[in-house]
Design an enzyme around this catalytic site. Structure first.
Site, PDB file in Angstrom:
ATOM      1  N   GLN A  34       0.832  -1.202   0.000  1.00  0.00           N
ATOM      2  CA  GLN A  34       0.000   0.000   0.000  1.00  0.00           C
ATOM      3  C   GLN A  34       0.866   1.250   0.000  1.00  0.00           C
ATOM      4  O   GLN A  34       0.355   2.359  -0.103  1.00  0.00           O
ATOM      5  CB  GLN A  34      -0.883   0.019   1.242  1.00  0.00           C
TER       6      GLN A  34
ATOM      7  N   HIS B 200      -1.526   1.559  -4.295  1.00  0.00           N
ATOM      8  CA  HIS B 200      -1.905   2.977  -4.199  1.00  0.00           C
ATOM      9  C   HIS B 200      -1.021   3.878  -5.046  1.00  0.00           C
ATOM     10  O   HIS B 200      -0.959   5.083  -4.807  1.00  0.00           O
ATOM     11  CB  HIS B 200      -1.890   3.422  -2.730  1.00  0.00           C
TER      12      HIS B 200
END
Ligand code: NAD
Length: 237
Positions: free
Chosen positions: A98, A116
């Site tokens: 992430q 992300h």
């Protein structure tokens, strides 16, 4: 730190490390939710969403540009290196992260799925993604159409990239060993991936300084700092 069970990567044909902000914390990059997290200091509505960018692109770009030298002052730690060493011996070992800081790649890791996005890429809404790994932005405008470039990261209210999500899903579905490190698990899809891995029959390991929300998902819960736990868990790496 508790006694950490040892694992041998050779025992698993497919391994996924799923990392969050806690993986980079020992490198000096603050987590979002802990003390010193950036959303205590800045309102994301003004700096980290498409609406803010549409209203004042330069303000949003200035904010993100400032993070670049801060991240470059930090370095990967022994935990990143251990994962890199495991990857070198096991081509079917992947990282699903992430994090947007590129720290895994800086330690030499290659099979990295960035859920992300990345602080080191820019995106034109019409002409796609360009690499921009420098301390200051090489350019803030698309070289083809002249439109503003935005950081290629997932902001608040953005959808996750469907292709990237599918890749992560497939990797986790096929993992024999799934190790989640340094994520609070409250942000989608972090909350979903350990369940997916567990349902698919992977051995599930949790590494964090705090206890998990749902301990029943994990075969091993190892509480401690990412670097220390990885060092104890993979002594052969
Ligand atoms: P989070 O801030 O919500 O949670 C961080 C987790 O890491 C917590 O559970 C905390 O207990 C744990 N932790 C802290 N120090 C640790 C250590 N030394 N070892 C192991 N665990 C430790 O972060 P999140 O769950 O990743 O979700 C927030 C979102 O913001 C994600 O998208 C995240 O990647 C992004 N983010 C990225 C960065 C980065 O790129 N480095 C930094 C902050 C936030």
């Amino acid at each position: 730190m508790q006694n950490i069970p040892e694992l041998n990567p050779d025992d698993y044909s497919a391994i996924v490390f799923f990392t969050g902000a806690g993986m980079s914390a020992e490198s000096g990059i603050p987590t979002y939710r802990g003390a010193g997290g950036i959303w205590h200091e800045y309102r994301w509505e003004e700096y980290a969403c498409q609406d803010a960018f549409d209203v004042d692109p330069e303000k949003v770009l200035d904010f993100h540009e400032l993070r670049r030298p801060k991240v470059l002052e930090c370095n990967p730690h022994i935990g990143h290196e251990i994962i890199t060493r495991i990857q070198r011996k096991h081509p079917s070992c992947w990282i699903v992260t992430q994090n947007i800081d590129g720290m895994h790649q800086r330690s030499g890791s290659r099979n990295v799925v960035e859920l992300h996005g990345s602080l080191w890429r820019m995106r034109c809404s019409q002409h796609g993604i360009s690499e921009d790994p420098s301390v200051r932005y090489q350019t803030r405008r698309c070289s083809i159409c002249g439109n503003w470039l935005r950081p290629d990261i997932t902001w608040f209210n953005d959808m996750l990239d469907a292709v990237v999500m599918e890749k992560a899903h497939n990797l986790i579905n096929n993992a024999q060993l799934f190790i989640t490190i340094g994520t609070s698990g409250v942000v989608y899809p972090a909350a979903m991936f350990p369940r997916l891995a567990s349902d698919a029959g992977a051995k599930c390991v949790y590494i964090n300084t705090e206890t998990p929300g749902d301990e029943s998902l994990y075969d091993i819960v190892a509480l401690g700092k990412a670097s220390e736990v990885l060092n104890g868990m993979f002594p052969l790496a």
